[in-house]
Design a protein around this motif. Structure first.
Motif, PDB file in Angstrom:
ATOM      1  N   ARG A 185      -8.940   5.146  -5.682  1.00  0.00           N
ATOM      2  CA  ARG A 185      -7.977   4.073  -6.012  1.00  0.00           C
ATOM      3  C   ARG A 185      -8.569   3.462  -7.535  1.00  0.00           C
ATOM      4  O   ARG A 185      -8.022   3.020  -8.434  1.00  0.00           O
ATOM      5  CB  ARG A 185      -7.943   2.907  -5.185  1.00  0.00           C
ATOM      6  N   TYR A 196      -4.229   8.757  -5.874  1.00  0.00           N
ATOM      7  CA  TYR A 196      -4.028   7.144  -5.259  1.00  0.00           C
ATOM      8  C   TYR A 196      -4.588   6.701  -4.201  1.00  0.00           C
ATOM      9  O   TYR A 196      -5.001   5.564  -4.009  1.00  0.00           O
ATOM     10  CB  TYR A 196      -2.339   7.180  -5.271  1.00  0.00           C
ATOM     11  N   ASP A 237       4.436   2.764  -8.582  1.00  0.00           N
ATOM     12  CA  ASP A 237       2.830   3.466  -9.041  1.00  0.00           C
ATOM     13  C   ASP A 237       3.246   4.453  -9.762  1.00  0.00           C
ATOM     14  O   ASP A 237       2.403   4.742 -10.668  1.00  0.00           O
ATOM     15  CB  ASP A 237       2.571   3.868  -7.721  1.00  0.00           C
ATOM     16  N   ALA A 238       4.477   5.311  -9.549  1.00  0.00           N
ATOM     17  CA  ALA A 238       4.567   6.375 -10.565  1.00  0.00           C
ATOM     18  C   ALA A 238       6.223   6.492 -10.761  1.00  0.00           C
ATOM     19  O   ALA A 238       6.796   6.185  -9.845  1.00  0.00           O
ATOM     20  CB  ALA A 238       4.116   7.742  -9.719  1.00  0.00           C
ATOM     21  N   ASP A 251       0.765  -1.145   0.064  1.00  0.00           N
ATOM     22  CA  ASP A 251       0.069  -0.031  -0.085  1.00  0.00           C
ATOM     23  C   ASP A 251       0.706   1.433  -0.118  1.00  0.00           C
ATOM     24  O   ASP A 251       0.168   2.423  -0.169  1.00  0.00           O
ATOM     25  CB  ASP A 251      -1.123  -0.010   1.040  1.00  0.00           C
ATOM     26  N   ALA A 262      -0.959  13.517  -7.247  1.00  0.00           N
ATOM     27  CA  ALA A 262      -1.130  11.969  -7.681  1.00  0.00           C
ATOM     28  C   ALA A 262      -1.289  11.387  -6.668  1.00  0.00           C
ATOM     29  O   ALA A 262      -2.072  10.278  -6.457  1.00  0.00           O
ATOM     30  CB  ALA A 262       0.190  11.815  -8.278  1.00  0.00           C
ATOM     31  N   LYS A 263      -0.678  11.752  -5.380  1.00  0.00           N
ATOM     32  CA  LYS A 263      -0.856  10.825  -4.202  1.00  0.00           C
ATOM     33  C   LYS A 263      -2.408  10.994  -3.700  1.00  0.00           C
ATOM     34  O   LYS A 263      -2.804   9.802  -2.994  1.00  0.00           O
ATOM     35  CB  LYS A 263       0.223  11.225  -3.020  1.00  0.00           C
ATOM     36  N   THR A 279       5.082   7.041   1.426  1.00  0.00           N
ATOM     37  CA  THR A 279       5.921   7.054   0.283  1.00  0.00           C
ATOM     38  C   THR A 279       7.126   6.372   0.277  1.00  0.00           C
ATOM     39  O   THR A 279       7.893   6.374   1.291  1.00  0.00           O
ATOM     40  CB  THR A 279       5.764   8.632  -0.142  1.00  0.00           C
ATOM     41  N   PHE A 306       3.056   4.248  -1.373  1.00  0.00           N
ATOM     42  CA  PHE A 306       3.246   4.848  -2.679  1.00  0.00           C
ATOM     43  C   PHE A 306       4.426   4.763  -3.165  1.00  0.00           C
ATOM     44  O   PHE A 306       5.421   5.551  -2.531  1.00  0.00           O
ATOM     45  CB  PHE A 306       2.628   6.142  -2.586  1.00  0.00           C
ATOM     46  N   SER A 339       2.919   2.113 -14.904  1.00  0.00           N
ATOM     47  CA  SER A 339       3.344   3.006 -14.007  1.00  0.00           C
ATOM     48  C   SER A 339       2.984   4.439 -14.137  1.00  0.00           C
ATOM     49  O   SER A 339       3.672   4.949 -15.471  1.00  0.00           O
ATOM     50  CB  SER A 339       4.931   3.122 -13.610  1.00  0.00           C
ATOM     51  N   TRP A 399      -7.697   5.836 -10.279  1.00  0.00           N
ATOM     52  CA  TRP A 399      -5.965   5.626 -10.352  1.00  0.00           C
ATOM     53  C   TRP A 399      -5.955   4.184 -11.156  1.00  0.00           C
ATOM     54  O   TRP A 399      -5.227   4.229 -12.234  1.00  0.00           O
ATOM     55  CB  TRP A 399      -5.276   5.216  -9.008  1.00  0.00           C
ATOM     56  N   ASN A 400      -6.513   3.186 -10.819  1.00  0.00           N
ATOM     57  CA  ASN A 400      -6.477   1.985 -11.666  1.00  0.00           C
ATOM     58  C   ASN A 400      -7.074   1.937 -13.019  1.00  0.00           C
ATOM     59  O   ASN A 400      -6.436   1.624 -14.041  1.00  0.00           O
ATOM     60  CB  ASN A 400      -7.355   0.843 -10.801  1.00  0.00           C
TER      61      ASN A 400
END
Length: 483
Positions: free
Chosen positions: A451, A447, A376-377, A299, A443-444, A330, A301, A399, A454-455
């Protein structure tokens, strides 16, 4: 129907020698064109660093002596060849110039060997029996080929037939040095060393010569094509670029979808595609967390950075906000080498944030593949970026890129719009650490609080086509219009 003949000329080509994106382009674009029926061939120096597995496959084509320098000194030119993936590769052999290993050493030495290479390319073509319609030159190292073709080789059948293109991958590197030295090494006549041709502030400039003498000048994205016309990005060549504006075209790079494919990538802990991207990326994140000694938590980031560590890449912006970046939720993973101060900077942050930050001061292709799959990014806050491959690979692996709107980054990353649920990444415009931090935090927020959105963005990114097919079609149309 006549088969189009194209010769790529440049200083590096994967898998024989590669230091950056140029090597990828010299490999992937010819392969894509060959699949479209083009008789495409590649010529590059035969460096000592080329692996024996490739040297052992090379066959000798010919050798001859060529006059070099303004003193007319004869030098040996050998031509070796091999065929791979439908493309014929030629290698210019000369122990004096190419036996010391790596493609690039220092400018004084590099000037001599690439000026030799440029003349040898044109001298070799009649001997090997290949008369291209297009000679596609790449960056300053091949910059004198268009100049030679229209001057010392002007009366040859090749010059009456062939058109030339120079592709600028990064305008910062120009092959510039004292005019007397380049005049001697090249043997070019005095009347070329004037401001409207090769002369630049008392020096001579190989890339400038290519811009003046080539039939077309391309850049690796449309936005970069516009940027280099300005004083900010033009690296002092903007006046000559604007003068030759009608030659300009911008075609964004692609990536090799055979190499970058999460469904078949043998370097990954778990292969995945669009249907199982969420679970696949989670498995790869856990795997790289374990490998790098990070807290194992799917989970978190995870932000990745795969980059040369230079001023161009916006690393000063990252330094300004790093402590705010690491917020307990993060993780940050770097892969790259470069300037000592940036290497030390990232080592420091890893020491301070053990288990949260991993600074891999190295380039590992295998680890880069793993990071693209796990992150993720991916962060690309560049000061300027002619094209950029990081964001294109990021799309392929799901990503989401966080980028500054410059060059190819602006052309390829569509910023997320929460109202109409579009976009394939996040972007900011000004070169400021505040804007970068705001973009990362946005972005966070998506996320951690949405979600589902995001997905959905991950799937949009993975479905987009950034293979060489589209770009190769654009190049093919350009070639055909020229001949």
């Amino acid at each position: 129907m006549k088969i189009l003949k194209v010769l790529f000329a440049g200083s590096e080509c994967y898998p024989f020698a590669k230091t950056g994106g140029l090597g990828d382009v010299m490999s992937a674009l010819p392969k894509a064109l060959a699949k479209m029926g083009v008789d495409v061939r590649v010529i590059m120096p035969k460096y000592a660093c080329i692996k024996d597995e490739y040297k052992s496959q090379m066959q000798h084509v010919c050798d001859f002596y060529m006059d070099t320098t303004s003193a007319g000194i004869n030098k040996f030119v050998g031509i070796e060849t091999l065929k791979m993936d439908g493309v014929i590769y030629y290698f210019v052999d000369n122990e004096e110039f190419f036996s010391n290993g790596n493609p690039y050493t220092d400018m004084a030495e590099d000037l001599g060997k690439f000026i030799f290479f440029d003349k040898a390319v044109l001298a070799a073509l009649p001997v090997i029996g290949f008369e291209p319609d297009i000679i596609h030159c790449h960056d300053w190292q091949a910059g004198l080929i268009p100049v030679y073709l229209r001057t010392l080789f002007y009366s040859t059948p090749l010059a009456q037939h062939a058109k030339t293109i120079i592709t600028i991958h990064n305008l910062r590197f120009q092959g510039q040095n004292e005019a007397g030295l380049i005049k001697y090494l090249s043997g070019l006549p005095d009347d070329l060393f004037v401001p409207e041709r090769l002369e630049e502030n008392g020096d001579a400039n190989m890339l400038k010569g290519a811009i003046v003498y080539a039939d077309k000048v391309t850049t690796v994205s449309k936005t970069y094509m516009d940027e280099i016309k300005t004083a900010e990005y033009g690296e002092k060549l903007d006046p000559i670029i604007n003068y030759h504006n009608t030659k300009l075209a911008g075609i964004v790079n692609g990536i090799d979808y055979d190499i970058w494919n999460p469904e078949t990538d043998e370097k990954l802990a778990k292969n995945y595609g669009i249907r199982n991207a969420v679970s696949g990326k989670k498995a790869n994140k856990l795997s790289i967390q374990e490998e790098l000694g990070l807290e194992q938590n799917p989970d978190k980031f995870m932000i990745g950075l795969v980059s040369r560590l230079t001023d161009q890449k916006g690393l000063d912006l990252i330094n300004d906000i790093f402590e705010q970046l690491i917020d307990g939720n993060t993780q940050f993973v770097l892969i790259g080498t470069g300037e000592q101060r940036y290497e030390d900077m990232f080592r420091y942050y890893e020491n301070v944030h053990k288990g949260t930050v991993a600074s891999n001061i190295m380039y590992s292709d295998a680890r880069a593949h793993k990071l693209y799959a796990a992150a993720d990014a991916m962060l690309v806050p560049s000061r300027f970026e002619p094209c950029g491959l990081t964001q294109l690979i990021s799309f392929r692996y799901g990503s989401l890129p966080i980028v500054r709107e410059t060059g190819g980054l602006k052309d390829t990353v569509q910023p997320y719009n929460e109202y109409d649920q579009t976009g394939n990444g996040f972007s900011f415009s000004g070169y400021s650490s505040g804007e970068l931090l705001g973009c990362i935090n946005y972005a966070k927020t998506v996320y951690f609080t949405d979600r589902k959105a995001w997905n959905a963005m991950v799937l949009r990114a993975m479905k987009s086509d950034h293979s060489w097919n589209a770009s190769a079609k654009e190049y093919l149309q350009m070639y055909e219009s020229m001949v």
